[in-house]
Write an enzyme that holds these catalytic residues in place. Sequence first.
Site, PDB file in Angstrom:
ATOM      1  N   ARG A   1       0.933  -1.191   0.118  1.00  0.00           N
ATOM      2  CA  ARG A   1      -0.008   0.001  -0.064  1.00  0.00           C
ATOM      3  C   ARG A   1       0.788   1.201  -0.045  1.00  0.00           C
ATOM      4  NH1 ARG A   1      -3.690  -3.247  -0.882  1.00  0.00           N
ATOM      5  NH2 ARG A   1      -5.492  -3.208  -0.295  1.00  0.00           N
TER       6      ARG A   1
ATOM      7  N   SER B   1     -10.997  -0.203   1.763  1.00  0.00           N
ATOM      8  CA  SER B   1     -10.500  -0.358   3.175  1.00  0.00           C
ATOM      9  C   SER B   1     -10.238   0.832   3.667  1.00  0.00           C
ATOM     10  CB  SER B   1      -9.258  -1.191   3.219  1.00  0.00           C
ATOM     11  OG  SER B   1      -9.538  -2.521   2.784  1.00  0.00           O
TER      12      SER B   1
ATOM     13  N   GLU C   1      -6.582   4.380   5.352  1.00  0.00           N
ATOM     14  CA  GLU C   1      -5.980   4.428   4.034  1.00  0.00           C
ATOM     15  C   GLU C   1      -6.826   5.194   3.233  1.00  0.00           C
ATOM     16  OE1 GLU C   1      -6.137   0.527   1.041  1.00  0.00           O
ATOM     17  OE2 GLU C   1      -5.317   0.353   2.785  1.00  0.00           O
TER      18      GLU C   1
END
Length: 303
Positions: free
Chosen positions: A178, A227, A297
């Site tokens: 990520r 997410s 996120e």
Amino acid sequence: MGLFNAVMSLSGSIDTDLIEDERLARHTSYRIGGRASLFLICHSYHSLRRTIDVLTREEVPWVILGKGSNLLVSDDGYRGAVITLGREFQRSVLSEDGQTMTVGAGVILARLVNDAFSRGLSGLEFAVGIPGTVGGAVSMNAGTRDEWIGSLIEDIVTYKPGAGMRHYRHDDVFWAYRENGLPKDEIILETTLRLTPANKADIRAKMERYLVRRRRTQPVGSACCGSVFRNPAGRSVGAMVEECGLKGFSVGGAEVSPVHANFIVNSGTASASDVVAVIQHVYEKVKETYGVELQPEVKFLGF
């Protein structure tokens, strides 16, 4: 100086579409968000460079927006310019070697996955069902814990405002779950991916396995941002939130998904403040229970 001058300078510009007071709820997967002072679609590199030069000169804040699949926009909107990449950035070209694709940042990721499949090229199966654009996917190194788009990248072209284009090879950039090491003040324009020729039946089977798993474990089709929190090393946010008993917790129209607890969905009437209230409650409960401070996120705009 300011917004009025920027509008006057950019109205009628070649390869630039300009809309004033555009509702950003129309441009995010959350279907939430107030209005942007300016919404600009730049269809070429020249347009993008000129647009940013004008906005900078007139001291109008700006951001780049893909498909808004990882973004929560304030109910008050954004007092600035939102820029999205148009035609020139929505092309993909297969090289003569038959397995290297150069893809514009504005290409929809789902389209790229299907394009690779139709050409019998493997490597992107993990991305089936992931929303957004290629530029957004590269900027957050989208994928799973074990596979991500960064591992396929050979070359990236970016634009550094005020300086021009920059080129990066794969090994010039740090890649991790990520995240990546690309400068945050540069705009991704295109990327070159190296894929692997494979049997179409095998590619399809792998795509279907990923898609079945996503549909079983994620609220596919719901209005959400994916997410909400980044998984800490060795931990699952979804599991921690579920163990805190927060599945189904809601404020207004925002709810912790009963399918996956790291997703907060808009049931149809949620405001941005509803979503923020749920995020804050989940954050505090997990910190209280596990001593873990979750990192978001999702990106925030206009707050």
